[in-house]
Design a protein around this motif. Structure first.
Motif, PDB file in Angstrom:
ATOM      1  N   CYS A   2       4.953   2.133   2.574  1.00  0.00           N
ATOM      2  CA  CYS A   2       3.890   2.958   1.989  1.00  0.00           C
ATOM      3  C   CYS A   2       3.214   3.854   3.021  1.00  0.00           C
ATOM      4  O   CYS A   2       2.917   5.013   2.739  1.00  0.00           O
ATOM      5  CB  CYS A   2       2.851   2.075   1.329  1.00  0.00           C
ATOM      6  N   ASN A  42       2.114   7.812  -0.883  1.00  0.00           N
ATOM      7  CA  ASN A  42       1.093   6.823  -0.534  1.00  0.00           C
ATOM      8  C   ASN A  42      -0.250   7.134  -1.210  1.00  0.00           C
ATOM      9  O   ASN A  42      -0.777   8.233  -1.086  1.00  0.00           O
ATOM     10  CB  ASN A  42       0.913   6.769   0.987  1.00  0.00           C
ATOM     11  N   ASN A  43      -0.744   6.140  -1.926  1.00  0.00           N
ATOM     12  CA  ASN A  43      -1.997   6.240  -2.677  1.00  0.00           C
ATOM     13  C   ASN A  43      -1.936   7.136  -3.912  1.00  0.00           C
ATOM     14  O   ASN A  43      -2.948   7.357  -4.570  1.00  0.00           O
ATOM     15  CB  ASN A  43      -3.163   6.643  -1.768  1.00  0.00           C
ATOM     16  N   HIS A  44      -0.725   7.648  -4.232  1.00  0.00           N
ATOM     17  CA  HIS A  44      -0.529   8.339  -5.511  1.00  0.00           C
ATOM     18  C   HIS A  44       0.698   7.745  -6.184  1.00  0.00           C
ATOM     19  O   HIS A  44       1.504   8.461  -6.739  1.00  0.00           O
ATOM     20  CB  HIS A  44      -0.309   9.835  -5.296  1.00  0.00           C
ATOM     21  N   CYS A  45       0.863   6.461  -6.085  1.00  0.00           N
ATOM     22  CA  CYS A  45       2.125   5.841  -6.460  1.00  0.00           C
ATOM     23  C   CYS A  45       1.879   4.780  -7.532  1.00  0.00           C
ATOM     24  O   CYS A  45       1.018   3.922  -7.389  1.00  0.00           O
ATOM     25  CB  CYS A  45       2.734   5.199  -5.215  1.00  0.00           C
ATOM     26  N   GLN A  76       2.579   1.179  -6.262  1.00  0.00           N
ATOM     27  CA  GLN A  76       1.426   0.653  -5.520  1.00  0.00           C
ATOM     28  C   GLN A  76       0.311   0.240  -6.482  1.00  0.00           C
ATOM     29  O   GLN A  76      -0.303  -0.814  -6.318  1.00  0.00           O
ATOM     30  CB  GLN A  76       0.854   1.724  -4.598  1.00  0.00           C
ATOM     31  N   ASP A  77       0.048   1.113  -7.475  1.00  0.00           N
ATOM     32  CA  ASP A  77      -0.998   0.798  -8.456  1.00  0.00           C
ATOM     33  C   ASP A  77      -0.729  -0.551  -9.120  1.00  0.00           C
ATOM     34  O   ASP A  77      -1.634  -1.370  -9.297  1.00  0.00           O
ATOM     35  CB  ASP A  77      -1.048   1.863  -9.575  1.00  0.00           C
ATOM     36  N   GLU A 126      -1.337  -3.423  -6.855  1.00  0.00           N
ATOM     37  CA  GLU A 126      -2.770  -3.635  -6.682  1.00  0.00           C
ATOM     38  C   GLU A 126      -3.353  -4.333  -7.908  1.00  0.00           C
ATOM     39  O   GLU A 126      -4.136  -5.271  -7.802  1.00  0.00           O
ATOM     40  CB  GLU A 126      -3.455  -2.290  -6.429  1.00  0.00           C
ATOM     41  N   GLN A 153      -2.570  -7.821  -8.059  1.00  0.00           N
ATOM     42  CA  GLN A 153      -3.065  -8.471  -6.841  1.00  0.00           C
ATOM     43  C   GLN A 153      -1.949  -9.089  -6.002  1.00  0.00           C
ATOM     44  O   GLN A 153      -2.043 -10.238  -5.561  1.00  0.00           O
ATOM     45  CB  GLN A 153      -4.138  -9.494  -7.188  1.00  0.00           C
ATOM     46  N   ILE A 154      -0.893  -8.315  -5.800  1.00  0.00           N
ATOM     47  CA  ILE A 154       0.197  -8.759  -4.933  1.00  0.00           C
ATOM     48  C   ILE A 154      -0.165  -8.366  -3.505  1.00  0.00           C
ATOM     49  O   ILE A 154      -0.284  -7.184  -3.199  1.00  0.00           O
ATOM     50  CB  ILE A 154       1.525  -8.098  -5.363  1.00  0.00           C
ATOM     51  N   ASP A 155      -0.380  -9.367  -2.650  1.00  0.00           N
ATOM     52  CA  ASP A 155      -0.759  -9.040  -1.270  1.00  0.00           C
ATOM     53  C   ASP A 155       0.347  -9.354  -0.269  1.00  0.00           C
ATOM     54  O   ASP A 155       0.200  -9.122   0.923  1.00  0.00           O
ATOM     55  CB  ASP A 155      -2.087  -9.704  -0.880  1.00  0.00           C
ATOM     56  N   HIS A 156       1.466  -9.904  -0.744  1.00  0.00           N
ATOM     57  CA  HIS A 156       2.654 -10.095   0.097  1.00  0.00           C
ATOM     58  C   HIS A 156       3.824 -10.392  -0.839  1.00  0.00           C
ATOM     59  O   HIS A 156       3.623 -10.551  -2.040  1.00  0.00           O
ATOM     60  CB  HIS A 156       2.449 -11.242   1.085  1.00  0.00           C
ATOM     61  N   PHE A 157       5.035 -10.449  -0.296  1.00  0.00           N
ATOM     62  CA  PHE A 157       6.207 -10.723  -1.129  1.00  0.00           C
ATOM     63  C   PHE A 157       6.782 -12.090  -0.804  1.00  0.00           C
ATOM     64  O   PHE A 157       7.026 -12.398   0.359  1.00  0.00           O
ATOM     65  CB  PHE A 157       7.280  -9.643  -0.927  1.00  0.00           C
ATOM     66  N   GLU A 158       7.034 -12.871  -1.851  1.00  0.00           N
ATOM     67  CA  GLU A 158       7.602 -14.204  -1.654  1.00  0.00           C
ATOM     68  C   GLU A 158       9.117 -14.126  -1.480  1.00  0.00           C
ATOM     69  O   GLU A 158       9.720 -14.935  -0.782  1.00  0.00           O
ATOM     70  CB  GLU A 158       7.297 -15.103  -2.869  1.00  0.00           C
ATOM     71  N   LEU A 159       9.735 -13.156  -2.146  1.00  0.00           N
ATOM     72  CA  LEU A 159      11.191 -13.062  -2.107  1.00  0.00           C
ATOM     73  C   LEU A 159      11.648 -12.509  -0.755  1.00  0.00           C
ATOM     74  O   LEU A 159      10.909 -11.790  -0.101  1.00  0.00           O
ATOM     75  CB  LEU A 159      11.679 -12.135  -3.235  1.00  0.00           C
ATOM     76  N   VAL A 211       2.522  -8.190   7.169  1.00  0.00           N
ATOM     77  CA  VAL A 211       2.719  -8.639   5.784  1.00  0.00           C
ATOM     78  C   VAL A 211       4.105  -8.275   5.246  1.00  0.00           C
ATOM     79  O   VAL A 211       4.748  -9.074   4.574  1.00  0.00           O
ATOM     80  CB  VAL A 211       1.613  -8.062   4.863  1.00  0.00           C
ATOM     81  N   PRO A 221      -3.286  -7.005   3.441  1.00  0.00           N
ATOM     82  CA  PRO A 221      -2.440  -5.815   3.488  1.00  0.00           C
ATOM     83  C   PRO A 221      -3.251  -4.563   3.825  1.00  0.00           C
ATOM     84  O   PRO A 221      -4.485  -4.580   3.799  1.00  0.00           O
ATOM     85  CB  PRO A 221      -1.854  -5.734   2.078  1.00  0.00           C
ATOM     86  N   ARG A 274      -4.552  -2.850  -0.617  1.00  0.00           N
ATOM     87  CA  ARG A 274      -3.368  -2.166  -1.112  1.00  0.00           C
ATOM     88  C   ARG A 274      -2.439  -1.873   0.047  1.00  0.00           C
ATOM     89  O   ARG A 274      -2.896  -1.505   1.127  1.00  0.00           O
ATOM     90  CB  ARG A 274      -3.834  -0.877  -1.782  1.00  0.00           C
ATOM     91  N   PHE A 275      -1.126  -2.005  -0.199  1.00  0.00           N
ATOM     92  CA  PHE A 275      -0.161  -1.651   0.846  1.00  0.00           C
ATOM     93  C   PHE A 275      -0.369  -0.186   1.199  1.00  0.00           C
ATOM     94  O   PHE A 275      -0.573   0.641   0.321  1.00  0.00           O
ATOM     95  CB  PHE A 275       1.279  -1.863   0.369  1.00  0.00           C
TER      96      PHE A 275
END
Ligand code: SF4
Ligand code: SF4
Ligand code: SF4
Ligand code: FES
Lengths: 239, 176
Positions: free
Chosen positions: A101, A107-110, A113-114, A117, A120-126, B88, B145, B173-174
């Motif tokens: 990103c 970035n920030n127009h995506c 990403q929205d 957000e 509330q995904i703050d990291h990826f488990e996979l 992250v 993040p 946000r990322f």
């Protein structure tokens, strides 16, 4: 005359007319269902599966964008399980390609990403894959960075259904699936592309963008559709 | 009562997250009231203490040196916080992942070099096959993040953590 149905969404009684999708009725009633492949004005393919909802009496989940309402339907749009599925789908959308990103034109127009957000995904488990995928910058006005493509196919549909050019298509399957111009011809050599820019406008991510847009500008396209045609007609330089 | 201890470490990142930490400005005094900062690139302490309550980790795990550091720090830390997108998601450092280590080094140290081309073998730590997010290597307890996370987010999260609460990272946000 349209038939009116009554049904329940998340416990509230709502009215709907015949032929409406669950998504349309939910939206009308201020109920937010996450979507990605759906775009108002284009046909629906139900490919992203983010809009899955539960319908009482059915043991499988149903995409809200393509399922038409029926009399007495009892729909649940949010549950712990649905949220969990949506989070996993969103993670997969990120991890199937390379999303960085901080250096992305969108970035920030995506919309991806929205979505992260909102969920509330703050990291990826996979696990990450980091596949090697290309960029086609052969078109004088636009470029596609497959690193950011989430295969929503909005570009394919807007090009066929609104512009009528049928430039975009899909090749390969599974993880190797890609959107392509004219069966794999470089975009710049496309005999069908009218340079209208509609694909760039509908793309939810930084995959399709105007040439020369930088990260600092914070948007991947600025002009409405038609000026592209005008600029091409006038033979103006792309900058 | 003794204050909780706080550390920060810097793996494969641009130091931007530490800059954002400094952007807390006068709130740094407040953080210093609530915690003892015992180890950080920002202070002059050579060894990571035996036990640290909270540690902010900037950067991806990219080299053998990063790996050694993060294993050591994980062992000695209560709550480990992935601090910024590089920690992250591996973010910018991960851009090299699709290329592969050897082609990358060849390009950087041989193909584009006119004077004494050659891949360094001493002093510079060896790259791992992939730059990876911290939580793919060791257990991570909290994620912040952002590239970099804003000073407000860092401050609010630290205040929560130091008071024993789970931080509210709503709105993080990322990329931002
Ligand atoms: S397309 Fe969106 S999610 Fe992907 S890197 Fe760009 S801003 Fe991030
Ligand atoms: S290029 Fe954009 S609009 Fe087309 S499929 Fe990829 S993400 Fe969707
Ligand atoms: S997350 Fe961004 S600011 Fe932080 S170290 Fe990585 S590149 Fe730098
Ligand atoms: S929006 Fe319904 S499946 Fe994508």
């Amino acid at each position: 005359m349209t038939t009116v149905h009554t049904l329940r969404i998340d416990g509230a009684d709502v009215a709907a007319s015949d032929g409406q999708s669950i998504l349309a009725v939910a939206t009308e009633n201020g109920i937010d269902i996450p979507t990605m492949c759906h775009l108002d004005g284009l046909s629906d393919t139900a490919s992203c599966r983010l809009c899955l909802v539960e319908v009482a009496g059915s043991n499988k989940l149903t995409p809200a964008c393509t399922t038409l309402v029926t009399e007495g339907m009892d729909i649940t749009t949010t549950s712990e399980q649905l949220t969990e599925y949506r989070r996993t789908i969103t993670e997969m959308l990120f991890l199937e390609r390379n999303h960085i990103c901080a250096i992305c034109v969108a970035n920030n127009h995506c919309e991806l990403q929205d979505l992260a957000e909102k969920l509330q995904i703050d990291h990826f488990e996979l696990p990450v894959i980091n596949p090697s995928v290309g960029i086609d910058a052969s078109h004088p006005l636009f470029a596609i960075d497959h690193n950011r493509c989430i295969m929503c196919q909005r570009c394919v549909r807007v090009c066929a259904e609104i512009e009528g050019a049928f430039t975009w298509g899909v090749m390969g399957s599974g993880i190797a699936e890609r959107v392509v111009t004219d069966m794999g011809t470089p975009w710049g050599e496309s005999p069908t592309c009218t340079s209208c820019g509609k694909c760039v406008q509908v793309c939810p991510t930084g995959a399709l963008f105007e040439n020369g847009r930088s990260i600092a500008e914070g948007s991947k396209a600025q002009r409405p559709f038609l000026p592209f045609l005008k600029r091409l007609g006038e033979g103006l330089e792309q900058t | 009562m003794t204050k909780p201890t706080l550390a920060t470490i810097w793996l494969d990142g641009c130091s931007g997250c530490h800059m954002s930490f400094l952007d807390m400005d006068e709130r740094l005094f407040d953080i210093a009231e609530r915690a003892d900062i015992v180890y950080s690139p920002l202070i002059d302490v050579k060894a990571y203490p035996e036990h640290v309550d909270f540690c902010l980790v900037e950067g991806a795990v990219s080299s053998e040196d990063d790996l050694r550091k993060i294993l050591h720090v994980r062992q000695r830390t209560g709550t480990l916080i992935s601090f910024g997108d590089c920690a992250v998601t591996a973010n910018v450092p991960a851009m090299r992942n699709p290329i592969g280590v050897q082609p990358l080094l060849d390009r950087a140290y041989i193909e584009n070099v006119t004077i004494n081309p050659g891949i360094p073998v001493s002093v510079v730590p060896k790259l791992l096959a992939m730059a990876r997010p911290v939580h793919r290597v060791v257990k991570v307890d909290v994620y912040l993040p952002g590239c970099p996370p804003s000073a407000d987010l860092i401050y609010q999260s630290l205040v929560d953590l130091l008071a024993g609460r789970t931080p509210d990272t709503h709105g993080a946000r990322f990329g931002r």
